[in-house]
Design an enzyme around this catalytic site. Structure first.
Site, PDB file in Angstrom:
ATOM      1  N   ASP A  40       0.846  -1.133   0.093  1.00 56.05           N
ATOM      2  CA  ASP A  40      -0.091  -0.073   0.066  1.00 56.05           C
ATOM      3  C   ASP A  40       0.907   1.286   0.164  1.00 56.05           C
ATOM      4  O   ASP A  40       2.067   1.031   0.115  1.00 56.05           O
ATOM      5  CB  ASP A  40      -0.823  -0.117   1.283  1.00 56.05           C
ATOM      6  CG  ASP A  40      -1.759   1.204   1.311  1.00 56.05           C
ATOM      7  OD1 ASP A  40      -2.367   1.759   0.426  1.00 56.05           O
ATOM      8  OD2 ASP A  40      -2.003   1.745   2.376  1.00 56.05           O
ATOM      9  N   SER A  41       0.278   2.353  -0.188  1.00 56.45           N
ATOM     10  CA  SER A  41       1.004   3.603   0.024  1.00 56.45           C
ATOM     11  C   SER A  41       1.625   3.835   1.391  1.00 56.45           C
ATOM     12  O   SER A  41       2.682   4.508   1.747  1.00 56.45           O
ATOM     13  CB  SER A  41       0.281   4.880  -0.436  1.00 56.45           C
ATOM     14  OG  SER A  41      -0.801   4.686   0.470  1.00 56.45           O
TER      15      SER A  41
ATOM     16  N   CYS B  57      -4.350  -1.653  -2.215  1.00 59.19           N
ATOM     17  CA  CYS B  57      -4.507  -0.076  -2.059  1.00 59.19           C
ATOM     18  C   CYS B  57      -5.521   0.360  -3.260  1.00 59.19           C
ATOM     19  O   CYS B  57      -5.009  -0.281  -4.308  1.00 59.19           O
ATOM     20  CB  CYS B  57      -3.135   0.709  -2.495  1.00 59.19           C
ATOM     21  SG  CYS B  57      -3.091   2.367  -2.843  1.00 59.19           S
TER      22      CYS B  57
ATOM     23  N   GLU C 120      -3.918   8.573   8.166  1.00 54.02           N
ATOM     24  CA  GLU C 120      -2.529   8.363   7.869  1.00 54.02           C
ATOM     25  C   GLU C 120      -1.880   9.054   9.217  1.00 54.02           C
ATOM     26  O   GLU C 120      -0.977   8.820   9.941  1.00 54.02           O
ATOM     27  CB  GLU C 120      -1.776   8.516   6.896  1.00 54.02           C
ATOM     28  CG  GLU C 120      -0.417   8.147   6.748  1.00 54.02           C
ATOM     29  CD  GLU C 120      -0.432   6.618   6.093  1.00 54.02           C
ATOM     30  OE1 GLU C 120       0.669   6.297   6.551  1.00 54.02           O
ATOM     31  OE2 GLU C 120      -1.287   6.101   5.627  1.00 54.02           O
TER      32      GLU C 120
ATOM     33  N   CYS D 105     -11.281   2.596  -0.211  1.00 53.05           N
ATOM     34  CA  CYS D 105      -9.839   3.066   0.388  1.00 53.05           C
ATOM     35  C   CYS D 105      -9.241   2.226   1.538  1.00 53.05           C
ATOM     36  O   CYS D 105     -10.074   1.941   2.535  1.00 53.05           O
ATOM     37  CB  CYS D 105      -9.508   4.568   0.681  1.00 53.05           C
ATOM     38  SG  CYS D 105      -7.997   4.843   1.300  1.00 53.05           S
TER      39      CYS D 105
ATOM     40  N   HIS E 246      -7.585   2.733   3.792  1.00 49.77           N
ATOM     41  CA  HIS E 246      -7.505   3.186   5.196  1.00 49.77           C
ATOM     42  C   HIS E 246      -8.901   3.516   5.848  1.00 49.77           C
ATOM     43  O   HIS E 246      -9.186   3.546   6.995  1.00 49.77           O
ATOM     44  CB  HIS E 246      -7.058   4.680   4.866  1.00 49.77           C
ATOM     45  CG  HIS E 246      -5.529   5.009   4.805  1.00 49.77           C
ATOM     46  ND1 HIS E 246      -4.808   4.582   3.530  1.00 49.77           N
ATOM     47  CD2 HIS E 246      -4.624   5.487   5.347  1.00 49.77           C
ATOM     48  CE1 HIS E 246      -3.752   4.751   3.651  1.00 49.77           C
ATOM     49  NE2 HIS E 246      -3.283   5.348   4.666  1.00 49.77           N
TER      50      HIS E 246
HETATM   51  N1  DGL Z   1      -4.753   3.343   1.153  1.00 48.19           N
HETATM   52  C1  DGL Z   1      -4.907   3.686  -0.268  1.00 48.19           C
HETATM   53  C2  DGL Z   1      -6.114   3.389  -0.965  1.00 48.19           C
HETATM   54  O1  DGL Z   1      -6.554   2.385  -0.713  1.00 48.19           O
HETATM   55  C3  DGL Z   1      -4.896   5.142  -0.539  1.00 48.19           C
HETATM   56  C4  DGL Z   1      -4.294   6.120   0.317  1.00 48.19           C
HETATM   57  C5  DGL Z   1      -3.294   7.472  -0.212  1.00 48.19           C
HETATM   58  O2  DGL Z   1      -3.829   8.271  -0.805  1.00 48.19           O
HETATM   59  O3  DGL Z   1      -2.245   6.894  -0.429  1.00 48.19           O
HETATM   60  O4  DGL Z   1      -6.284   3.787  -1.906  1.00 48.19           O
END
Ligand code: DGL
Length: 277
Positions: free
Chosen positions: A8-9, A71, A161, A193, A195
């Site tokens: 993931d990011s 992600c 985050e 997402c 997160h």
């Molecule tokens: N967790 C990432 C996703 O599922 C995105 C978070 C980011 O913007 O880095 O899209």
């Protein structure tokens, strides 16, 4: 056999790593969070592709037997490139297709009549329209009537985050995006997402009680298990006595370490790995 590579990011993919680890306790995980480059949600498709393929090759070179693109922003913009980079022998599981497929087969949403499904995600995910295209193609193939209502909620992943969950900030951010009642008619919502599962209670609070929140990490973990089993890559109970999970990031900060422990649960050891070297 090697570990399952998950990336993931940043911290968000740990919700998927947690679900995978719960479902497949005999498997080892190698997690990579590209903290030096987050948020992916605000990057161009080209840059997301560049970062994602670089990480996928790193996971491949580290011996991973399968890769989970944990992600949505990367799944929506770089899936083809990741698959091409690692080759056909390595299964690549994304966040979008297993979840969309579940709309047609599971009890995730009411099965009668037209399913109205909401989607929130980063700008990169929503503007790629991959969820929309995947739904259109299954509507055509299965004579389905799933209707998608999608909206970008770009501030949310960065707030999470930054450690703003379990407090009032995510609720306020969400309220700003959802207060026009855009999702009031939906019967379920995809947290698009990785997160967002951390703020699922805040999402629920802002929507009518009848709206079901779709558990994407669990659905993706089940899809991973299925693929591993189909390819003969699933470890049985006796195959591995001790699992060893490893967590790597491209920029290690104390803030990330604290967040990662909360996201994954328990102590985890983190290493910094610079993929540009
Ligand atoms: N967790 C990432 C996703 O599922 C995105 C978070 C980011 O913007 O880095 O899209």
């Amino acid at each position: 056999m090697g570990p399952i590579g998950i990336f993931d990011s940043g911290i968000g993919g740990l919700t998927v790593a947690r679900a995978a680890s719960d479902l497949l306790p005999n498997e080892s995980i190698l997690y990579f969070g590209d903290t030096a480059h987050l948020p992916y949600g605000e990057k161009s498709p080209e840059l997301i592709r560049k970062y994602s393929t670089r990480i996928a090759l790193h996971l491949l070179n580290s011996g991973c037997k399968a890769i989970v693109v944990a992600c949505n922003s990367a799944s929506s913009n770089a899936l083809e490139q990741v698959r091409e980079a690692v080759g056909e022998n390595i299964p690549v599981i994304d966040m979008v297709h297993p979840v969309v497929e579940s709309l047609y087969v599971s009890d995730a949403v009411p099965s009668l009549g037209c399913k109205k499904v909401g989607l929130i995600g980063t700008r990169a995910t929503i503007s790629s329209e991959l969820y929309k295209r995947a739904i259109e193609s299954l509507n055509n193939a299965a004579n389905g009537t799933v209707e998608l209502f999608s909206r970008a909620t770009p501030l949310l992943a960065s707030a999470i985050e930054e450690g703003f969950y379990n407090d009032t900030i995510p609720g306020q951010v969400l309220e700003a995006y959802l207060e026009d009642g855009y999702f009031n008619e939906v019967d379920s919502i995809i947290l698009g997402c990785t997160h967002y599962p951390l703020v699922s209670e805040e999402v629920k609070d802002l929507l009518p009680k009848s709206v079901a929140v779709i558990n994407s990490p669990k659905i993706v973990a089940l899809a991973l298990k299925k693929v591993l089993s189909e390819r003969g890559l699933l470890l049985g109970k006796s195959s591995q006595l001790e699992t060893s999970n490893k967590f790597q990031v491209s920029d290690l900060t104390e803030n990330f370490r604290l967040g990662a422990e909360r996201f994954f649960g328990g102590n985890i050891s983190l290493d910094e790995v610079d993929l540009t070297l």
